[in-house]
Design a protein around this motif. Structure first.
Motif, PDB file in Angstrom:
ATOM      1  N   THR A 151      -4.079  -0.223  -9.839  1.00 36.06           N
ATOM      2  CA  THR A 151      -3.879  -1.659 -10.082  1.00 36.06           C
ATOM      3  C   THR A 151      -2.535  -2.168  -9.578  1.00 36.06           C
ATOM      4  O   THR A 151      -2.295  -3.369  -9.597  1.00 36.06           O
ATOM      5  CB  THR A 151      -4.001  -1.951 -11.584  1.00 36.06           C
ATOM      6  OG1 THR A 151      -3.056  -1.130 -12.304  1.00 36.06           O
ATOM      7  CG2 THR A 151      -5.406  -1.631 -12.086  1.00 36.06           C
ATOM      8  N   GLU A 152      -1.667  -1.264  -9.124  1.00 33.25           N
ATOM      9  CA  GLU A 152      -0.360  -1.657  -8.601  1.00 33.25           C
ATOM     10  C   GLU A 152      -0.298  -1.384  -7.101  1.00 33.25           C
ATOM     11  O   GLU A 152      -0.940  -0.470  -6.588  1.00 33.25           O
ATOM     12  CB  GLU A 152       0.758  -0.876  -9.308  1.00 33.25           C
ATOM     13  CG  GLU A 152       0.786  -1.045 -10.823  1.00 33.25           C
ATOM     14  CD  GLU A 152       1.136  -2.458 -11.244  1.00 33.25           C
ATOM     15  OE1 GLU A 152       1.898  -3.124 -10.502  1.00 33.25           O
ATOM     16  OE2 GLU A 152       0.659  -2.905 -12.306  1.00 33.25           O
ATOM     17  N   GLY A 153       0.509  -2.180  -6.388  1.00 32.81           N
ATOM     18  CA  GLY A 153       0.676  -1.972  -4.953  1.00 32.81           C
ATOM     19  C   GLY A 153      -0.501  -2.508  -4.159  1.00 32.81           C
ATOM     20  O   GLY A 153      -1.513  -2.965  -4.706  1.00 32.81           O
ATOM     21  N   ASN A 154      -0.382  -2.440  -2.848  1.00 29.71           N
ATOM     22  CA  ASN A 154      -1.392  -3.021  -1.959  1.00 29.71           C
ATOM     23  C   ASN A 154      -2.340  -1.962  -1.406  1.00 29.71           C
ATOM     24  O   ASN A 154      -2.096  -0.765  -1.501  1.00 29.71           O
ATOM     25  CB  ASN A 154      -0.708  -3.782  -0.827  1.00 29.71           C
ATOM     26  CG  ASN A 154       0.014  -5.014  -1.348  1.00 29.71           C
ATOM     27  OD1 ASN A 154      -0.502  -5.725  -2.214  1.00 29.71           O
ATOM     28  ND2 ASN A 154       1.219  -5.267  -0.840  1.00 29.71           N
ATOM     29  N   VAL A 155      -3.422  -2.460  -0.814  1.00 28.63           N
ATOM     30  CA  VAL A 155      -4.504  -1.606  -0.351  1.00 28.63           C
ATOM     31  C   VAL A 155      -4.617  -1.708   1.173  1.00 28.63           C
ATOM     32  O   VAL A 155      -4.822  -2.801   1.710  1.00 28.63           O
ATOM     33  CB  VAL A 155      -5.845  -2.020  -0.996  1.00 28.63           C
ATOM     34  CG1 VAL A 155      -6.991  -1.147  -0.474  1.00 28.63           C
ATOM     35  CG2 VAL A 155      -5.755  -1.966  -2.515  1.00 28.63           C
TER      36      VAL A 155
END
Length: 261
Positions: free
Chosen positions: A132-136
């Motif tokens: 749920t944290e950071g980008n994909v």
């Protein structure tokens, strides 16, 4: 000998060059994009068709061009076209070869950050639940984006795509802004992948198990160095395929081709 090559991959370009160098053959290559068709022509294909072909159109092409052999060198994840090509070969009693790149050899690779899933829908759910944290970073093509952004906010989503009209339209329809698009062609190096992870503050990377030619090793190495997760979609198993029709390198292809020349 007239060959219809279902292409659009690096493998298909290698096949074109190899066949034209070693055999007296006419090659008609089909791809889904003009970019793929241009690469096929540069590789030596005698003619190209640059659009998706439904089953009826493929049958018409085979009959119109009096095709002697059908070679399917599409991507390992292009499940539908492989199923279609097997069906056509059976219906027309047409010799058929499936060129399928080998799976990635991970024997000496740290795989501890890899999370294996069977579908992009499953990948999207996993990210929504556990990352749920950071980008994909989405390194799996424009056609698979929708299954991810059902679960992941587009604000976190950075796809690597070929900047052609169809892909850009998909991004627009999904609400993915242009500054999130990563435009690259060909497999990236480990350092290039590291740079993308850093630039986009990624915590997870999505990729297909597309084989070493697809840059899987370099993606894993970059993820390991930056300590981020990889979600890897496993290849579909195509039950219609007869294993006797499958080759995985040019030497094996030669063994098959020598039956026709």
């Amino acid at each position: 000998m007239k060959i219809l090559l279902l292409g659009g991959t690096k493998d298909s370009i290698n096949i074109i060059e190899h066949v034209k160098d070693n055999y007296d053959a006419y090659i008609l290559t089909t791809t889904t994009t003009e970019y793929g068709a241009r690469l096929a022509r540069e590789g030596g294909s005698d003619d190209t068709i640059a659009r998706p072909l439904p089953k009826e159109d493929l049958i018409e092409v085979i009959k119109d061009y009096k095709i002697d052999l059908l070679i399917d060198a599409t991507h390992p994840f292009a499940e539908h076209i492989t199923q279609t090509s097997v069906s056509i070969a059976n219906e027309l009693n047409l010799p058929f070869i499936r060129f399928e790149r080998p799976t990635t050899n991970l024997e000496n690779v740290d795989t501890s950050r890899i999370h294996y899933v069977d579908s992009f829908d499953e990948a999207g759910k996993l990210i929504a639940e556990d990352f749920t944290e950071g980008n994909v970073l989405h390194f799996a093509g424009a056609n698979t984006m929708a299954d991810i952004v059902k679960y992941v906010p587009v604000e976190r989503f950075y796809p690597r795509i070929l900047k052609v009209a169809s892909s850009l339209e998909k991004c627009e329809n999904l609400g993915i802004s242009e500054d999130h698009l990563i435009s690259m062609t060909g497999a990236a190096t480990t350092d290039e992948n590291i740079e993308l992870i850093e630039r986009y503050d990624a915590s997870v990377m999505i990729t297909k198990e597309s084989g070493e030619i697809g840059g899987v090793i370099e993606k894993i190495e970059a993820a390991n160095k930056k300590d981020i997760a990889i979600i890897m979609i496993q290849r579909p198993q195509i039950k219609e395929l007869d294993k006797n029709n499958i080759v995985s390198n040019l030497d094996e292809l030669d063994i098959k081709l020598k039956n026709f020349f």
